[in-house]
Design a protein around this motif. Structure first.
Motif, PDB file in Angstrom:
ATOM      1  N   LEU A  12       0.818  -1.213   0.000  1.00  0.00           N
ATOM      2  CA  LEU A  12       0.000   0.000   0.000  1.00  0.00           C
ATOM      3  C   LEU A  12       0.849   1.260   0.000  1.00  0.00           C
ATOM      4  O   LEU A  12       0.407   2.309  -0.463  1.00  0.00           O
ATOM      5  CB  LEU A  12      -0.924   0.002   1.217  1.00  0.00           C
ATOM      6  CG  LEU A  12      -2.117  -0.949   1.163  1.00  0.00           C
ATOM      7  CD1 LEU A  12      -2.745  -1.087   2.535  1.00  0.00           C
ATOM      8  CD2 LEU A  12      -3.131  -0.462   0.150  1.00  0.00           C
ATOM      9  N   VAL A  95      -7.210  -4.522   2.921  1.00  0.00           N
ATOM     10  CA  VAL A  95      -7.453  -3.078   2.918  1.00  0.00           C
ATOM     11  C   VAL A  95      -8.573  -2.743   3.888  1.00  0.00           C
ATOM     12  O   VAL A  95      -8.461  -1.818   4.700  1.00  0.00           O
ATOM     13  CB  VAL A  95      -7.786  -2.572   1.499  1.00  0.00           C
ATOM     14  CG1 VAL A  95      -8.269  -1.123   1.541  1.00  0.00           C
ATOM     15  CG2 VAL A  95      -6.565  -2.677   0.595  1.00  0.00           C
ATOM     16  N   VAL A 104      -4.886   2.732   7.492  1.00  0.00           N
ATOM     17  CA  VAL A 104      -4.820   3.252   6.129  1.00  0.00           C
ATOM     18  C   VAL A 104      -5.747   4.447   5.999  1.00  0.00           C
ATOM     19  O   VAL A 104      -6.694   4.613   6.773  1.00  0.00           O
ATOM     20  CB  VAL A 104      -5.201   2.177   5.075  1.00  0.00           C
ATOM     21  CG1 VAL A 104      -4.219   1.029   5.089  1.00  0.00           C
ATOM     22  CG2 VAL A 104      -6.621   1.682   5.292  1.00  0.00           C
ATOM     23  N   THR A 119      -5.818   3.891  -1.713  1.00  0.00           N
ATOM     24  CA  THR A 119      -5.579   3.709  -0.296  1.00  0.00           C
ATOM     25  C   THR A 119      -4.093   3.715  -0.004  1.00  0.00           C
ATOM     26  O   THR A 119      -3.304   3.165  -0.767  1.00  0.00           O
ATOM     27  CB  THR A 119      -6.177   2.367   0.168  1.00  0.00           C
ATOM     28  OG1 THR A 119      -7.545   2.328  -0.228  1.00  0.00           O
ATOM     29  CG2 THR A 119      -6.090   2.213   1.662  1.00  0.00           C
TER      30      THR A 119
END
Length: 200
Positions: A12, A95, A104, A119
């Motif tokens: 990420l 996620v 996140v 994200t």
């Protein structure tokens, strides 16, 4: 933190110009979960068959789900079958899980990018630990990031009592990601051929 969550945070945190295919990441996350279960003693391998150990609480919701989903009857499931079954949409599940934990954020912006690419990890101790693990050359995390094309192949083998089993899992992840890429390429060629027929 476990390897799977660290891998998700590392992926990420990549810049927008280095995207990771969600399917590839899902397979790698399933492999990371298998390694986490091996290291916890909740799983052993008999060749490439995943033999469940005792049901124990791992302290991680998704890893507990992974443990609960192991096939508990002989001949047991192969690592390859596990990756494809468990890996379905696993990147999105991570996620969601990280978002619920406040790890996140969704930066403001425009464009039709997928939820995953919008994200990014929040600045947190968990993210810093994940990056430190990556920087330290952790062999499992290094191998998984190399398979995803976001890191260099490590020179050191995994040094643990479960080394052979871990190597089996990592090799299966590499094979699965390669197979998925071949499927994508074949579909791309077939799609281009179909377009050419209509244009012709």
């Amino acid at each position: 933190m476990n390897i799977a969550r660290d891998l998700a945070l590392v992926a990420l945190g990549l810049p927008p110009d280095r995207p990771v295919e969600q399917g590839d990441l899902s397979l790698a996350l399933a492999g990371a979960e298998a390694v986490d279960l091996l290291k916890s003693g909740a799983l052993t391998l008999d060749g490439d068959r995943m033999v469940p150990g005792p049901r124990v609480a791992t302290g991680d919701r998704l890893l507990d789900q992974a443990l609960s989903s192991l096939v508990r009857r002989e001949p047991y499931e192969t690592v390859e079958d596990w990756l494809w079954r468990r890996g379905g949409e696993l990147a999105a599940a991570y996620v969601d899980d990280l978002e619920r934990a406040g790890l996140v954020v969704h930066p403001r912006g425009h464009g039709l990018r997928s939820r995953f690419t919008r994200t990014m990890p929040a600045d947190s101790p968990e993210r810093r630990r994940a990056e430190e693990r990556r920087a330290s050359g952790d062999p499992v995390l290094a191998t998984l990031t190399a398979v995803l094309g976001i890191g260099d192949t490590p020179s050191d083998a995994c040094e643990s009592p479960d080394g052979d089993a871990v190597d089996t899992v990592l090799a299966a992840v590499a094979d699965a990601v390669t197979e998925l890429e071949a499927v994508r390429l074949r579909r791309g060629v077939e799609g281009a051929a179909f377009d050419n027929i209509w244009r012709g």
